[in-house]
Structure formats: structure tokens, C-alpha cells
Design an enzyme around this catalytic site. Structure first.
Site, short mmCIF file in Angstrom:
data_model
loop_
_atom_site.label_atom_id
_atom_site.label_comp_id
_atom_site.label_asym_id
_atom_site.label_seq_id
_atom_site.Cartn_x
_atom_site.Cartn_y
_atom_site.Cartn_z
N HIS A 1 -1.70 -1.41 -9.88
CA HIS A 1 -2.26 -2.22 -8.79
C HIS A 1 -2.83 -3.54 -9.33
CE1 HIS A 1 -4.05 -1.89 -4.48
NE2 HIS A 1 -3.58 -3.09 -4.73
N GLU B 1 -5.85 6.16 -6.11
CA GLU B 1 -6.15 5.20 -7.17
C GLU B 1 -7.63 5.28 -7.54
OE1 GLU B 1 -4.91 1.31 -5.95
OE2 GLU B 1 -2.82 1.89 -5.64
N ARG C 1 0.85 -1.19 0.00
CA ARG C 1 0.00 0.00 0.00
C ARG C 1 0.88 1.24 0.00
NH1 ARG C 1 -3.00 -3.46 -0.89
NH2 ARG C 1 -5.16 -3.82 -0.18
#
Length: 329
Positions: free
Chosen positions: A285, A265, A236
């Protein structure tokens, strides 16, 4: 039950074997990303169960209060994007299997792919070749170098094994309990956090983002890294102090980064500083995004819906909700 699925970007879930678990339920799948509360409230007006794909959409009180039929949110892993207190107040069960016993091999594999890509500058060399250039420099291999694993949990342990297979020296930094487990597995723990960042050629972050770990990697930690070192983050972005990584890369310590996660994001700004740096490899991601991982994750998520429909909610992260009048009718 009326089941709504958000953010299935490529309409993949209907192609999975586990999707058959939802036979007999009314299912609506949304493949685009929407965050505006009014639009989401309209989409989810009839939803009794909501399926989330990780943290792609924020589920907060202003939205939840406009969804009177919603009784279950089913997902997997951590849930910082969900207002748990609001769910409890409104009688909405949140089910999330934390999969404590099984690593995400997809995330571990992507981590190692990023390590190789960054150290050997594979994306840059491939782009240069397409532009007509033949080799742009001489880069570094991994054998004999020191791999640092920050956070020795399920994924960190797998990545450590990859490093060992590539002939790297291993150093671990984590909570004392995790360091003891790493030592039992034959790995060395660094003497201190400062020493960890100073001695490693590659540092890979494998911590969950909770209050205690937010901004745990400081500007000072990054400044201790070698000018030739690589920082990898597939966990993260919030583990690193805001703005610290961009400043550190601009200052030259560490010399490289490989990232699958970002502070905001989805990231659609091609002008973002991290995307403009030639010494940074970025992916959107995708650490958990593989068909095999989806089958594992959504089998759990759909089973949670079946359990709720049968009157036996599973993996409930807000157990006080089970006393809510709406669930006791």
C-alpha cells in the site's frame, strides 16, 4: 493545541516543509502501529487534535469515548476507518479534504509501475538473477494490447493517458456519467461490464470504496478475463468480493495480478496466498507514499488544524458536530 500523529512509520512528517505549519503547537509523533484500544487511549490521552495517515488505524467509538480532550481529527481522503457518528455525538470535528480536483499522481505512477512489473515479470526476473539464473522465460509487452480502466475518475484518467502513451487500446467501464466523460476524452466505453472483463488484457481498478462499490468485482467478472490477462488493484481490496481473487488466480483467470492493497492491512503474513503466488506482484500500500504526495497531503491536513484553532473548521465531514455544546463554549 496538543497534536498527536499516528503511524508515521519512518518519522517522515517532521522532515517535510509543510511541518512548519504546526509551529507553536505541541506535537507528538508515533512511528509504530498500535491498534489495541487501551494502548491507543494511553497514547492519545492529552491529544486535542489527531492526525491520521490514511486508514492505517481504526478510530471507533470504544477508543473515542476514552479521549475526552479530543476535539479534531484531521486527515485527507475517504474515512471508512473513522466512526463518524461517534465523533459527532462526542463533539469531535472530522476534517478531511477530499481533493476532488487533483489526482494522486503518485498512485497513478505506482499503478503503471505495477503494470510493467507484472507483464514483464520484472521482480521475478530480478530475483532469479540474484539467485544465479539468466532469464526465466519470454513475457508480454503492452503495445497494441487493451487496457481497461474500471472507474474513470481522477486517477483512472491519468492511468488511461499512460496506456495511450504506451500504444495500448483503451476501454472504460464506469458509471454512465464517467463513461460519457471518457468518451469525450476520446476513449471507448465497453458495451457492458461483462464485455469489459472479456476483452481487456489489463484491467486496472480505480473506484472509491463505498457501500455501492464494495464487492463490485465478482467471481463471475474475474472468470470472464483472459488466461493471459492482468488485474491491477491500487484502490481498495474491498472492491473485489472476499476470496474471489485468490480463487480466480488459482483457476487461471486472470493469469496475473498486481496489487497494492489487501483485505487486512498491514499484512505481515508471508504465508498469505497472494504473497505465495509467482504470478502476483505485491507492494505494501505505497500508492500514495511519496515525498511529493506527502507534501501535498499534509499541507492540507495541517491547514485543517490551523483552521480549527482559528475557530473556522474546514472540510468538515460531520457538520452536525458544529452544534455540539462542547464546541459552542
Amino acid at each position: 493545541m496538543n497534536v498527536a500523529i499516528l503511524d508515521d512509520y519512518f518519522d517522515t512528517l517532521r522532515t517535510l516543509d509543510c511541518f512548519a505549519k504546526l509551529a507553536g503547537h505541541e506535537v507528538r509523533v508515533w512511528s509504530d502501529h498500535v491498534q489495541e484500544v487501551g494502548a491507543l487511549a494511553a497514547r492519545l490521552a492529552d491529544a486535542e487534535a489527531l492526525v491520521l495517515i490514511r486508514e492505517r488505524t481504526q478510530i471507533r467509538a470504544p477508543l473515542l469515548e476514552r479521549l475526552p480532550r479530543l476535539r479534531l481529527i484531521s486527515q485527507r481522503s475517504v474515512y471508512p476507518h473513522i466512526d463518524i457518528e461517534a465523533c459527532t455525538r462526542l463533539g469531535i470535528v472530522v476534517s478531511s479534504n477530499m481533493h476532488a480536483g487533483a489526482p494522486s499522481y503518485a498512485a497513478a505512477e505506482l499503478t503503471w509501475g505495477l503494470v510493467l512489473a507484472a507483464m514483464r515479470r520484472i521482480p521475478q526476473e530480478a530475483a532469479a538473477l540474484k539467485a544465479g539464473a539468466w532469464q526465466t522465460g519470454v513475457w508480454s509487452g503492452l503495445r497494441g494490447k487493451t487496457l481497461g480502466i474500471y472507474g474513470y475518475g481522477r486517477i483512472g484518467g491519468v492511468v488511461a493517458g499512460y496506456g495511450k502513451a504506451f500504444g495500448m487500446q483503451l476501454r472504460i467501464w464506469a458509471r454512465e456519467e464517467s463513461r460519457a466523460r471518457a468518451r469525450a476524452d476520446g476513449y471507448l466505453a465497453s458495451a457492458s461490464k461483462a464485455a469489459f472483463f472479456e476483452e481487456c488484457d489489463v484491467v486496472s481498478l480505480h473506484l472509491r470504496l463505498v457501500d455501492a462499490t464494495r464487492s463490485i468485482v465478482t467471481a463471475g467478472d474475474l472468470a470472464r478475463m483472459k488466461a493471459t490477462a492482468l488485474l491491477v488493484n491500487t484502490s481498495r481490496a474491498g472492491l473485489i468480493a472476499p476470496g474471489a481473487l485468490v480463487a480466480a488466480l488459482q483457476a487461471g483467470r486472470p493469469g496475473m495480478a498486481a496489487l497494492d492493497v489487501f483485505e487486512h492491512e498491514p499484512l505481515h503474513d508471508p504465508g498469505h496466498p497472494l504473497l505465495k503466488m509467482d504470478n502476483v506482484v505485491c507492494t505494501p500500500h505505497i500508492g500514495y507514499v511519496s515525498r511529493e504526495e506527502y507534501e501535498l497531503q499534509f499541507a492540507d491536513i495541517f491547514e485543517q488544524i490551523l483552521a480549527y484553532a482559528a475557530g473556522r473548521p474546514a472540510h468538515v465531514v460531520n457538520p452536525r458536530v458544529l452544534q455540539h455544546p462542547a464546541l459552542r463554549r
